[in-house]
Design a protein around this motif. Structure first.
Motif, PDB file in Angstrom:
ATOM      1  N   VAL A 162       0.719  -1.133   0.036  1.00 34.68           N
ATOM      2  CA  VAL A 162       0.100   0.062   0.103  1.00 34.68           C
ATOM      3  C   VAL A 162       0.885   1.172   0.101  1.00 34.68           C
ATOM      4  CG1 VAL A 162      -1.755   1.310   1.347  1.00 34.68           C
ATOM      5  CG2 VAL A 162      -1.923  -0.983   1.323  1.00 34.68           C
ATOM      6  N   LEU A 163       0.788   2.229  -0.966  1.00 39.48           N
ATOM      7  CA  LEU A 163       1.450   3.554  -1.175  1.00 39.48           C
ATOM      8  C   LEU A 163       0.644   4.336   0.250  1.00 39.48           C
ATOM      9  CD1 LEU A 163       1.759   3.669  -4.861  1.00 39.48           C
ATOM     10  CD2 LEU A 163       3.469   3.173  -3.233  1.00 39.48           C
ATOM     11  N   THR A 164       1.617   5.182   0.611  1.00 40.68           N
ATOM     12  CA  THR A 164       1.257   6.170   1.702  1.00 40.68           C
ATOM     13  C   THR A 164       1.758   7.491   1.288  1.00 40.68           C
ATOM     14  OG1 THR A 164       3.291   6.110   2.919  1.00 40.68           O
ATOM     15  CG2 THR A 164       1.754   4.474   3.352  1.00 40.68           C
ATOM     16  N   THR A 165       1.256   8.529   1.663  1.00 40.98           N
ATOM     17  CA  THR A 165       1.565  10.005   1.328  1.00 40.98           C
ATOM     18  C   THR A 165       1.571  10.974   2.555  1.00 40.98           C
ATOM     19  OG1 THR A 165       0.978  11.845  -0.068  1.00 40.98           O
ATOM     20  CG2 THR A 165      -0.896  10.700   0.988  1.00 40.98           C
ATOM     21  N   LYS A 166       1.721  12.005   2.495  1.00 38.55           N
ATOM     22  CA  LYS A 166       1.579  12.900   3.628  1.00 38.55           C
ATOM     23  C   LYS A 166       0.209  12.837   4.228  1.00 38.55           C
ATOM     24  CE  LYS A 166       1.692  17.089   0.542  1.00 38.55           C
ATOM     25  NZ  LYS A 166       2.168  18.255   0.347  1.00 38.55           N
ATOM     26  N   ALA A 167      -0.174  13.343   5.282  1.00 41.47           N
ATOM     27  CA  ALA A 167      -1.459  13.356   5.967  1.00 41.47           C
ATOM     28  C   ALA A 167      -2.116  14.563   5.510  1.00 41.47           C
ATOM     29  CB  ALA A 167      -1.206  13.093   7.592  1.00 41.47           C
ATOM     30  N   ASN A 168      -3.391  14.470   5.545  1.00 37.51           N
ATOM     31  CA  ASN A 168      -4.154  15.721   5.380  1.00 37.51           C
ATOM     32  C   ASN A 168      -4.488  16.082   6.932  1.00 37.51           C
ATOM     33  OD1 ASN A 168      -6.296  14.260   6.294  1.00 37.51           O
ATOM     34  ND2 ASN A 168      -7.108  13.700   4.095  1.00 37.51           N
ATOM     35  N   SER A 169      -5.333  16.934   6.891  1.00 34.78           N
ATOM     36  CA  SER A 169      -5.615  17.818   8.384  1.00 34.78           C
ATOM     37  C   SER A 169      -6.087  16.841   9.128  1.00 34.78           C
ATOM     38  CB  SER A 169      -6.204  19.206   8.239  1.00 34.78           C
ATOM     39  OG  SER A 169      -7.468  18.885   7.579  1.00 34.78           O
ATOM     40  N   LEU A 170      -7.032  16.106   8.729  1.00 29.56           N
ATOM     41  CA  LEU A 170      -7.652  14.986   9.490  1.00 29.56           C
ATOM     42  C   LEU A 170      -6.714  13.861   9.995  1.00 29.56           C
ATOM     43  CD1 LEU A 170     -11.411  13.282   9.194  1.00 29.56           C
ATOM     44  CD2 LEU A 170      -9.280  11.977   9.446  1.00 29.56           C
ATOM     45  N   MET A 171      -6.041  13.225   8.916  1.00 30.46           N
ATOM     46  CA  MET A 171      -5.063  12.530   9.277  1.00 30.46           C
ATOM     47  C   MET A 171      -3.845  12.971  10.148  1.00 30.46           C
ATOM     48  SD  MET A 171      -6.068   9.536   8.405  1.00 30.46           S
ATOM     49  CE  MET A 171      -4.853   8.883   8.986  1.00 30.46           C
ATOM     50  N   GLU A 172      -3.565  14.300  10.325  1.00 35.25           N
ATOM     51  CA  GLU A 172      -2.501  14.659  10.981  1.00 35.25           C
ATOM     52  C   GLU A 172      -2.888  14.449  12.477  1.00 35.25           C
ATOM     53  OE1 GLU A 172      -1.634  18.745   9.832  1.00 35.25           O
ATOM     54  OE2 GLU A 172       0.007  17.952   8.680  1.00 35.25           O
ATOM     55  N   ASP A 173      -4.020  14.997  12.741  1.00 35.40           N
ATOM     56  CA  ASP A 173      -4.673  14.880  14.303  1.00 35.40           C
ATOM     57  C   ASP A 173      -4.648  13.398  14.608  1.00 35.40           C
ATOM     58  OD1 ASP A 173      -5.822  16.105  16.658  1.00 35.40           O
ATOM     59  OD2 ASP A 173      -7.871  14.962  15.753  1.00 35.40           O
ATOM     60  N   VAL A 183      -2.444   6.247   0.426  1.00 33.19           N
ATOM     61  CA  VAL A 183      -2.934   7.091  -0.900  1.00 33.19           C
ATOM     62  C   VAL A 183      -4.241   6.332  -1.160  1.00 33.19           C
ATOM     63  CG1 VAL A 183      -2.388   7.499  -3.384  1.00 33.19           C
ATOM     64  CG2 VAL A 183      -0.528   7.445  -1.585  1.00 33.19           C
ATOM     65  N   ILE A 184      -5.113   7.501  -1.448  1.00 30.21           N
ATOM     66  CA  ILE A 184      -6.561   6.944  -1.894  1.00 30.21           C
ATOM     67  C   ILE A 184      -6.759   7.667  -3.294  1.00 30.21           C
ATOM     68  CG2 ILE A 184      -9.077   7.300  -1.604  1.00 30.21           C
ATOM     69  CD1 ILE A 184      -8.301   7.622   1.607  1.00 30.21           C
ATOM     70  N   ILE A 185      -7.023   6.811  -4.329  1.00 29.42           N
ATOM     71  CA  ILE A 185      -7.201   7.148  -5.505  1.00 29.42           C
ATOM     72  C   ILE A 185      -8.628   7.364  -5.816  1.00 29.42           C
ATOM     73  CG2 ILE A 185      -7.095   6.632  -8.078  1.00 29.42           C
ATOM     74  CD1 ILE A 185      -4.496   6.654  -6.736  1.00 29.42           C
ATOM     75  N   PRO A 186      -9.063   8.921  -6.031  1.00 30.75           N
ATOM     76  CA  PRO A 186     -10.464   9.498  -6.255  1.00 30.75           C
ATOM     77  C   PRO A 186     -11.081   8.479  -7.528  1.00 30.75           C
ATOM     78  CG  PRO A 186      -8.813  11.102  -6.200  1.00 30.75           C
ATOM     79  CD  PRO A 186      -7.871   9.923  -6.367  1.00 30.75           C
ATOM     80  N   ARG A 187     -12.392   8.309  -7.085  1.00 31.37           N
ATOM     81  CA  ARG A 187     -13.171   7.578  -8.136  1.00 31.37           C
ATOM     82  C   ARG A 187     -13.002   7.978  -9.335  1.00 31.37           C
ATOM     83  NH1 ARG A 187     -15.554   3.343  -9.683  1.00 31.37           N
ATOM     84  NH2 ARG A 187     -17.882   3.049  -9.876  1.00 31.37           N
ATOM     85  N   GLU A 188     -12.767   8.995  -9.840  1.00 31.86           N
ATOM     86  CA  GLU A 188     -12.908   9.460 -11.464  1.00 31.86           C
ATOM     87  C   GLU A 188     -11.342   9.046 -11.811  1.00 31.86           C
ATOM     88  OE1 GLU A 188     -12.095  13.308  -8.723  1.00 31.86           O
ATOM     89  OE2 GLU A 188     -13.454  11.382  -8.638  1.00 31.86           O
ATOM     90  N   PHE A 189     -10.170   8.803 -11.066  1.00 34.95           N
ATOM     91  CA  PHE A 189      -8.936   8.675 -11.610  1.00 34.95           C
ATOM     92  C   PHE A 189      -8.744   7.104 -11.362  1.00 34.95           C
ATOM     93  CE2 PHE A 189      -8.489  13.315 -10.253  1.00 34.95           C
ATOM     94  CZ  PHE A 189      -8.578  13.843 -11.691  1.00 34.95           C
ATOM     95  N   GLU A 190      -9.459   6.240 -11.217  1.00 38.81           N
ATOM     96  CA  GLU A 190      -8.949   4.957 -10.512  1.00 38.81           C
ATOM     97  C   GLU A 190      -8.532   4.376 -12.070  1.00 38.81           C
ATOM     98  OE1 GLU A 190     -12.357   3.765  -7.036  1.00 38.81           O
ATOM     99  OE2 GLU A 190     -12.811   3.459  -8.922  1.00 38.81           O
ATOM    100  N   LYS A 191      -9.317   4.263 -13.161  1.00 40.54           N
ATOM    101  CA  LYS A 191      -8.599   3.782 -14.346  1.00 40.54           C
ATOM    102  C   LYS A 191      -7.362   4.138 -14.694  1.00 40.54           C
ATOM    103  CE  LYS A 191     -12.082   0.803 -14.910  1.00 40.54           C
ATOM    104  NZ  LYS A 191     -12.149  -0.484 -14.716  1.00 40.54           N
ATOM    105  N   ASP A 192      -7.272   5.512 -14.598  1.00 41.86           N
ATOM    106  CA  ASP A 192      -6.034   6.235 -15.019  1.00 41.86           C
ATOM    107  C   ASP A 192      -4.876   5.569 -14.092  1.00 41.86           C
ATOM    108  OD1 ASP A 192      -7.302   8.267 -16.793  1.00 41.86           O
ATOM    109  OD2 ASP A 192      -7.973   9.494 -15.069  1.00 41.86           O
ATOM    110  N   TRP A 193      -5.054   5.514 -12.841  1.00 42.64           N
ATOM    111  CA  TRP A 193      -3.929   4.653 -12.075  1.00 42.64           C
ATOM    112  C   TRP A 193      -3.571   3.504 -12.653  1.00 42.64           C
ATOM    113  CZ3 TRP A 193      -0.665   6.195  -8.655  1.00 42.64           C
ATOM    114  CH2 TRP A 193       0.049   5.146  -7.988  1.00 42.64           C
ATOM    115  N   LEU A 194      -4.276   2.792 -13.324  1.00 43.04           N
ATOM    116  CA  LEU A 194      -3.908   1.600 -13.762  1.00 43.04           C
ATOM    117  C   LEU A 194      -3.401   1.557 -15.327  1.00 43.04           C
ATOM    118  CD1 LEU A 194      -6.883  -0.884 -12.769  1.00 43.04           C
ATOM    119  CD2 LEU A 194      -4.643  -0.211 -11.770  1.00 43.04           C
TER     120      LEU A 194
END
Length: 248
Positions: A162-173, A183-194
C-alpha cells in the motif's frame, strides 16, 4: 503507516463497482474482513495494470522479484506492507515495479490508525480510530504489485504494498506521530491509475492526500488489539467513546 484495514464487500459487489470480471473460484476463496491485520499477510482481490478489468488475488506484504529464497521474501514482507510514495522510484524493493507501471487498486471500506495522547511520550496511551470516506462505502487504495517465482518449486507468489503519502489535516490529528496516510485514488481517476503509460510525474501527482473534508473518523474500542478475542468481527467497527481524561 497503514497496516490495518477493512474490506467488507463481497466479490460480486467489487466486480460491479469496478466493472470487472471475477471467477467463481474467487467467490469461493475470498471473504471480506471487518479487520484485516497486515501482519497476517492475507490475500485480497485487487485490480492490476496487467489485468485492469479482472479481480485477482494478491497477498499483502510485497516480495520483490529479486528475492533469492522464499525465506528471504517472507522475512522481508513484514517491512513492505507500505511504501512511501515519494520514494517508490528509488527504493530497491519497489523501484522496478514503479518504473514498470505495476500499479494496482486495492478495494477498501476503511482503515485503522492510532492517536497517541502524548506524541512525545511513547509510554502514553494511544487510542484506535476507524477512518473512512463520507460519501463512498467503497474506495481504492493505491498500491504496487510484484510476482516472485520460487525456482525450487516453480510456485509463484503474488504480493502487493500500500502506498502512503503525507497526511491531510484530519489524518495529522489522528496519526499524530508519523503524520502519514494511505494514498486514496479518487473514483474518477481509478482507471487512470492503472494506465501503464503514465509518466513518473503523472504517478506522483495521483499520490497526493485526498481532501480532509471527504474523510471522517471515529474512535473504536481496543478490541482491535486484543490477543485473546477475535478481532475480525463487526464489533471492531463499533464506535466507542473514551473519557476526556483518557484522550487528552
Amino acid at each position: 503507516m497503514c497496516s490495518h484495514k477493512s474490506q467488507v464487500k463481497e466479490a460480486e459487489y467489487l466486480a460491479e463497482y469496478y466493472s470487472a470480471a471475477y471467477t467463481k473460484v474467487l467467490d469461493e476463496i475470498y471473504r471480506g474482513h471487518f479487520h484485516e491485520n497486515g501482519f497476517d499477510f492475507l490475500p485480497s482481490p485487487i485490480l492490476t495494470a496487467e489485468k485492469p478489468n479482472e479481480l485477482t488475488m494478491y497477498n499483502w506484504g510485497f516480495i520483490p522479484w529479486w528475492s533469492k529464497t522464499l525465506q528471504d521474501g517472507l522475512q522481508l514482507r513484514a517491512q513492505t506492507l507500505n511504501c512511501i510514495s515519494e520514494e517508490m522510484f528509488g527504493k530497491p524493493s519497489y523501484r522496478d515495479s514503479a518504473k514498470e507501471g505495476k500499479r494496482c487498486l486495492i478495494p477498501c471500506t476503511g482503515f485503522f490508525e492510532w492517536r497517541w495522547n502524548n506524541p512525545a511520550d511513547k509510554k502514553s496511551d494511544k487510542v484506535p480510530h476507524y477512518i473512512f470516506l463520507r460519501d463512498q462505502s467503497l474506495f481504492s487504495l493505491a498500491g504496487l504489485y510484484s510476482s516472485w517465482v520460487d525456482k525450487s518449486t516453480d510456485i509463484s507468489y503474488h504480493t502487493y504494498t500500500v502506498l502512503t503519502t503525507k497526511a491531510n489535516s484530519l489524518m495529522e490529528d489522528v496519526h499524530n506521530t508519523k503524520k502519514r496516510q494511505p494514498v486514496i485514488i479518487p473514483r474518477e481517476f481509478e482507471k487512470d491509475w492503472l494506465n501503464p503509460n503514465l509518466t513518473k510525474d503523472d504517478v506522483l501527482a495521483l499520490c497526493q492526500p485526498i481532501a480532509a473534508e471527504k474523510m471522517d473518523a471515529y474512535t473504536i474500542s481496543k478490541l482491535i488489539t486484543s490477543r485473546k478475542e477475535e478481532t475480525d468481527v463487526p464489533q471492531v467497527l463499533k464506535p466507542f467513546k473514551y473519557e476526556p481524561t483518557t484522550l487528552f
